[in-house]
Design a protein around this motif. Structure first.
Motif, PDB file in Angstrom:
ATOM      1  N   VAL A 107       0.804  -1.041   0.100  1.00 36.57           N
ATOM      2  CA  VAL A 107      -0.054   0.140   0.112  1.00 36.57           C
ATOM      3  C   VAL A 107       0.837   1.181  -0.025  1.00 36.57           C
ATOM      4  O   VAL A 107       1.872   1.320   0.773  1.00 36.57           O
ATOM      5  CB  VAL A 107      -0.812  -0.094   1.407  1.00 36.57           C
ATOM      6  N   THR A 108       0.701   2.114  -1.012  1.00 38.90           N
ATOM      7  CA  THR A 108       1.238   3.499  -0.877  1.00 38.90           C
ATOM      8  C   THR A 108       0.069   4.599  -0.622  1.00 38.90           C
ATOM      9  O   THR A 108      -1.010   4.251  -0.964  1.00 38.90           O
ATOM     10  CB  THR A 108       1.960   3.788  -2.202  1.00 38.90           C
ATOM     11  N   VAL A 109       0.687   5.662  -0.082  1.00 41.42           N
ATOM     12  CA  VAL A 109      -0.361   6.808   0.019  1.00 41.42           C
ATOM     13  C   VAL A 109       0.099   7.774  -0.556  1.00 41.42           C
ATOM     14  O   VAL A 109       1.340   8.421  -0.047  1.00 41.42           O
ATOM     15  CB  VAL A 109      -0.555   6.777   1.670  1.00 41.42           C
ATOM     16  N   PHE A 140      -7.172   0.164   7.764  1.00 41.40           N
ATOM     17  CA  PHE A 140      -7.491  -1.193   6.658  1.00 41.40           C
ATOM     18  C   PHE A 140      -6.113  -1.184   5.918  1.00 41.40           C
ATOM     19  O   PHE A 140      -5.702  -2.353   5.533  1.00 41.40           O
ATOM     20  CB  PHE A 140      -8.716  -0.704   5.680  1.00 41.40           C
ATOM     21  N   ALA A 141      -5.528  -0.102   5.358  1.00 40.48           N
ATOM     22  CA  ALA A 141      -4.190  -0.404   4.728  1.00 40.48           C
ATOM     23  C   ALA A 141      -3.095  -0.874   5.588  1.00 40.48           C
ATOM     24  O   ALA A 141      -2.247  -1.114   4.825  1.00 40.48           O
ATOM     25  CB  ALA A 141      -4.069   1.276   4.254  1.00 40.48           C
ATOM     26  N   TRP A 146      -2.444  -6.754   3.184  1.00 41.18           N
ATOM     27  CA  TRP A 146      -1.932  -5.791   2.050  1.00 41.18           C
ATOM     28  C   TRP A 146      -0.704  -5.381   1.988  1.00 41.18           C
ATOM     29  O   TRP A 146       0.046  -4.489   1.440  1.00 41.18           O
ATOM     30  CB  TRP A 146      -2.796  -4.601   2.252  1.00 41.18           C
ATOM     31  N   LYS A 147       0.353  -6.302   2.553  1.00 38.71           N
ATOM     32  CA  LYS A 147       1.950  -6.076   2.705  1.00 38.71           C
ATOM     33  C   LYS A 147       2.299  -6.652   1.174  1.00 38.71           C
ATOM     34  O   LYS A 147       1.484  -7.312   0.432  1.00 38.71           O
ATOM     35  CB  LYS A 147       2.373  -6.933   3.639  1.00 38.71           C
ATOM     36  N   LYS A 148       3.395  -6.037   0.666  1.00 41.11           N
ATOM     37  CA  LYS A 148       3.803  -6.342  -0.807  1.00 41.11           C
ATOM     38  C   LYS A 148       3.879  -7.917  -0.892  1.00 41.11           C
ATOM     39  O   LYS A 148       3.873  -8.177  -2.151  1.00 41.11           O
ATOM     40  CB  LYS A 148       5.115  -5.377  -1.007  1.00 41.11           C
ATOM     41  N   GLU A 149       4.448  -8.423  -0.019  1.00 38.47           N
ATOM     42  CA  GLU A 149       4.620  -9.936  -0.178  1.00 38.47           C
ATOM     43  C   GLU A 149       3.189 -10.873  -0.432  1.00 38.47           C
ATOM     44  O   GLU A 149       3.153 -11.908  -1.018  1.00 38.47           O
ATOM     45  CB  GLU A 149       5.390 -10.600   0.741  1.00 38.47           C
ATOM     46  N   CYS A 150       2.162  -9.986  -0.114  1.00 35.33           N
ATOM     47  CA  CYS A 150       0.742 -10.618  -0.439  1.00 35.33           C
ATOM     48  C   CYS A 150       0.236 -10.424  -1.619  1.00 35.33           C
ATOM     49  O   CYS A 150      -0.608 -10.896  -2.083  1.00 35.33           O
ATOM     50  CB  CYS A 150      -0.284 -10.124   0.730  1.00 35.33           C
TER      51      CYS A 150
END
Length: 218
Positions: A107-109, A140-141, A146-150
């Protein structure tokens, strides 16, 4: 209603529509021509049936949206790179216009590349609901899901991120299309991209020929 033509200062890229000599024909262009493409009269010396007005663009900047779903091509620009076969990337904005998005980075914001996107307003303006949206979206983020490895291009992507949040926010009561990803895409995403596609087609036609004639009401 008639309008005496005057030279207007116009921004490049805005589609304008007007009528001159035929109430059944609209003339579309970026810059109003000097000569009418239908009858050949000098428009600086004649009246217009309908003065030039701007055809509203479907595109916007994400940072001026609030609590919305935003859409852009995964690669490139809507006007120049989008086709029916293009992959799309979607995200959600908070009440300040910051985009929350999920991809191979996790997730990026607040990414600033959402300068030419489609926007679908999800929440009506309501301070309490917006505060709840912001808090829920931030929490939620940060979930492990929602980690990059997922991330998985097919089964755990930006569409899953957006859809799951909207479901968790209990918006499935308001939007029946949130039952699954295929219905969500068909009922919420595709209508927006179809409207954009019509605008893009017209834009490219004007780029190519400078002026496009359409039947009024088309």
């Amino acid at each position: 209603m008639f309008f005496i033509w005057k030279k207007l200062r116009m921004e490049l890229g805005e589609i304008r529509c007007f009528q001159h000599c035929d109430r059944k024909q609209n003339i579309l262009c970026f810059i109003v021509p000097i000569i009418c493409p239908l009858c050949g009269q000098d428009l600086t010396q004649s009246r217009l049936r309908i003065p030039p007005y701007i055809i509203e663009s479907p595109f916007t900047e994400a940072d001026i949206t609030q609590c919305s779903l935003v859409i852009k091509p995964t690669i490139g620009h809507f006007l120049y790179d989008f086709s029916n076969n293009s992959n799309l990337h979607i995200g959600l904005t908070d009440s300040s216009g910051n985009v929350y998005e999920f991809d191979e980075r996790g997730v990026t914001v607040g990414d600033k590349t959402w300068t030419h996107c489609l926007s679908i307003k999800i929440l009506d303006e309501h301070e309490q609901l917006e505060n709840k949206w912001d808090h829920s979206l931030e929490q939620f983020a940060n979930e492990k899901l929602w980690k990059k490895e997922c991330y998985d291009e097919n089964s755990q992507n930006c569409f899953d991120f957006v859809l799951h949040f909207l479901q968790c926010f209990e918006l499935d009561r308001q939007y029946s299309c949130l039952v699954d990803k295929s219905v969500f895409c068909e009922k919420m995403i595709l209508p927006a991209t179809r409207r954009a596609g019509k605008y893009i087609t017209l834009y490219k036609q004007i780029e190519e020929s400078q002026v496009v004639i359409q039947n009024a009401g088309q």
